[in-house]
Write an enzyme that holds these catalytic residues in place. Sequence first.
Site, short mmCIF file in Angstrom:
data_model
loop_
_atom_site.label_atom_id
_atom_site.label_comp_id
_atom_site.label_asym_id
_atom_site.label_seq_id
_atom_site.Cartn_x
_atom_site.Cartn_y
_atom_site.Cartn_z
CG ASN A 117 2.30 -6.40 -2.79
OD1 ASN A 117 2.31 -6.47 -1.65
ND2 ASN A 117 3.36 -5.39 -3.21
CG HIS B 227 3.89 -0.11 -4.13
ND1 HIS B 227 5.10 -0.31 -3.27
CD2 HIS B 227 4.15 1.24 -4.54
CE1 HIS B 227 5.74 0.64 -3.38
NE2 HIS B 227 5.51 1.63 -4.25
C1 GRF Z 1 0.44 -0.65 3.08
O1 GRF Z 1 0.64 0.75 2.95
C2 GRF Z 1 0.75 -1.41 1.68
O2 GRF Z 1 0.52 -0.55 0.75
C3 GRF Z 1 2.05 -1.81 1.95
O3 GRF Z 1 2.34 -2.20 3.19
C4 GRF Z 1 1.18 -1.20 4.05
C5 GRF Z 1 0.59 -2.20 4.85
O4 GRF Z 1 -0.22 -1.64 5.85
N1 GRF Z 1 2.48 -2.98 1.08
P1 GRF Z 1 -1.22 -2.36 6.81
O5 GRF Z 1 -0.22 -3.46 7.45
O6 GRF Z 1 -2.22 -3.34 5.97
O7 GRF Z 1 -1.95 -1.39 7.57
#
Ligand code: GRF
Length: 223
Positions: A107, A109
């Site tokens: 994942n 974050h």
């Molecule tokens: C990202 O900021 C990631 O860190 C978090 O969700 C967001 C997803 O953004 N888990 P995207 O849909 O990839 O633009």
Amino acid sequence: MRRIGILASGTGSNAQAIIEKAKAGILEAEIALVFSNVPGAAVLTRARQAQIPAVCLDHRKSVSREAYDAEVSRILAEARCEFVVLAGYMRLLSGAFLKTWPLKVVNIHPALLPAFPGTHGARDALEYGVRLTGPSVHFVEEEMDRGPLIIQAAAPVLGEDTVDSLQKRIHSLEHRIYPQAIQWLVTGRIQVEGRRVTLSDTDGSLAVPPPNSLIWPPLEEGF
Ligand code: GRF
């Protein structure tokens, strides 16, 4: 080529960055599937535009988390995925799902974990007043935003930052570190011992000394 499945709920800018690195042959993996729990999520359109199979299963129609996750697991297995990449997937995965995919789920974050877990990592860091923040890629465990850390990147928080401007800075780092972490994963370069991750140094790229510490605001002359 190792096959990965991307799970995402929203915009999918990380999914896009991963797809592009794979198409360019820099990330040596095949994106076998993009899956979303949200009908109409932009990430599904991005996948289809890239000719990647896109599947959606509305979680609100499912009887339980376990039943839903079992179905997701089945879809991933059917697409012959070996790794599962969460890219803005706004659902907690059940223990049973994670047991099916041990050390295969990662994942990203938007904060330097273990600081600011949860759904508003960038906003919480800005409000707290930290001077440095940035994204973390980690293995997924049942507890949210907790598994062993693979890579992190730090960015300064500027005086004039808004949640939006900070989030943009973090996002552009995410798009660089996530494909890299996945490349390490699919090429078998990651070892995990307890909470600590090490990278095997087969191609010598880790032989370079680490850069100087990132200090923000920068030190003045003489310090
Ligand atoms: C990202 O900021 C990631 O860190 C978090 O969700 C967001 C997803 O953004 N888990 P995207 O849909 O990839 O633009």
